[in-house]
Scaffold this motif. Sequence first.
Motif, mmCIF file in Angstrom:
data_model
loop_
_atom_site.group_PDB
_atom_site.id
_atom_site.type_symbol
_atom_site.label_atom_id
_atom_site.label_comp_id
_atom_site.label_asym_id
_atom_site.label_seq_id
_atom_site.Cartn_x
_atom_site.Cartn_y
_atom_site.Cartn_z
ATOM 1 N N GLU A 87 -28.024 7.588 -30.583
ATOM 2 C CA GLU A 87 -26.820 7.153 -31.169
ATOM 3 C C GLU A 87 -25.920 8.081 -30.887
ATOM 4 O O GLU A 87 -24.972 6.954 -30.353
ATOM 5 N N LYS A 123 -26.890 6.524 -26.060
ATOM 6 C CA LYS A 123 -27.311 5.903 -25.966
ATOM 7 C C LYS A 123 -28.618 5.660 -24.762
ATOM 8 O O LYS A 123 -28.720 4.344 -23.903
ATOM 9 N N LYS A 124 -29.470 6.894 -24.298
ATOM 10 C CA LYS A 124 -30.614 6.846 -23.725
ATOM 11 C C LYS A 124 -31.460 7.748 -24.937
ATOM 12 O O LYS A 124 -30.942 8.378 -25.262
#
Length: 389
Positions: free
Chosen positions: A281, A284-285
Amino acid sequence: MLVATATSAIAQNGPVRLGVLTDMSSLYADNGGQGSVVAAQMAVDDFKGKVLGRPIEIVAGDHQNKADIGSAIARRWLENDNVEAILDVPNSAVALAVQGITRDKKKLFLATGAATSRLTGDECSPTGIHWTYDTYALSQGATKAISRLGAKSWFFLSADYSLGAQLEADSRKVIDTTGGKVVGAVKHPINTPDFSSFLLQAQASRADVIALADAGGDFINAVKQAGEFGVTRGQKLAGLIVFIADIHSLGLQSAQGLMLSSAFYWDLNDETRAWSKRFIEKTKKVPTMIHAGTYGAVMHYLKAVEAAGTLDGPTVAAKMRELPVNDFMTRNGRIRPDGRLVRDMYLFRVKSPAESKYQFDYYQLLATIPGEEAFRPMEDGGCSLVKKS
């Protein structure tokens, strides 16, 4: 005199600083990089942001994969910026330099990103703790597993610095004990864009397995170009140090079937999934084992500081060795006198595109390797801190 007194007061009452020294801009940036800074901050936040009544602050630096730059940042942090512990350092040459500096300064080095097993061998330190994985454990997992599947002959394609040298050396020992044979080897410079000449040598060797003793962008480029040259049609590729960020970059079509060992996988159980969801969150990885390890090392360090009631490096390092390590990544881990955190490692196979059912669903667990089997016996490392019996 007043200036010196004021500076001393700031050092004693100001923030407790932890430095994440990493690769922000090159071939290891996805494996460590900004994700390590985020993971360290997550641990600070989960610790409620204070220790010994003082706020905790994360600082970050980019070593650019150069030992002189990494050393200069480490010295500035320890001598001028009141940094108490340095973390991450994905590059074995830089990590060995940092270990030497922190040993001299009696400050903590929590090597969550470095791989070389020398950190708990001839270069061990009373204030150095090798947290996540090492070249011995990775080579034990991957090389043993592939040997058991019938591979007899090996060719090494190794990065030409301490990581590649140590991965190859540790793997050769495993190959010898399993009755295999190394039929050739070649070294490549770090950050190599063109692997064609190296891969052609490997192909010409007709070895059963081409072992990639490199990491990050070098590993990704070697795998991609091996596919383009058709190397994988007749020979197996083995990644000796593979991160899930590498698999994400390659895609399952290119990486499917690859076997690898790792200290962490986000989708292993409910606890790993819960922590990884928070990390994803924020970034994003998908989190790598370096990111998970950095969180765990910061959390354990802060618990040790609190238990010891001091920031004194050797005292905190001793307390870290005394306390068991338990978090979402590590079950009943323990830190040996040589600084090695002993924990279970895992052997995985990369799934095919058809097998993958959801985002980042990349690995199938093949085996859990108990920590006592995965890591080098302490008496075999040559660490001066280990008492001879």
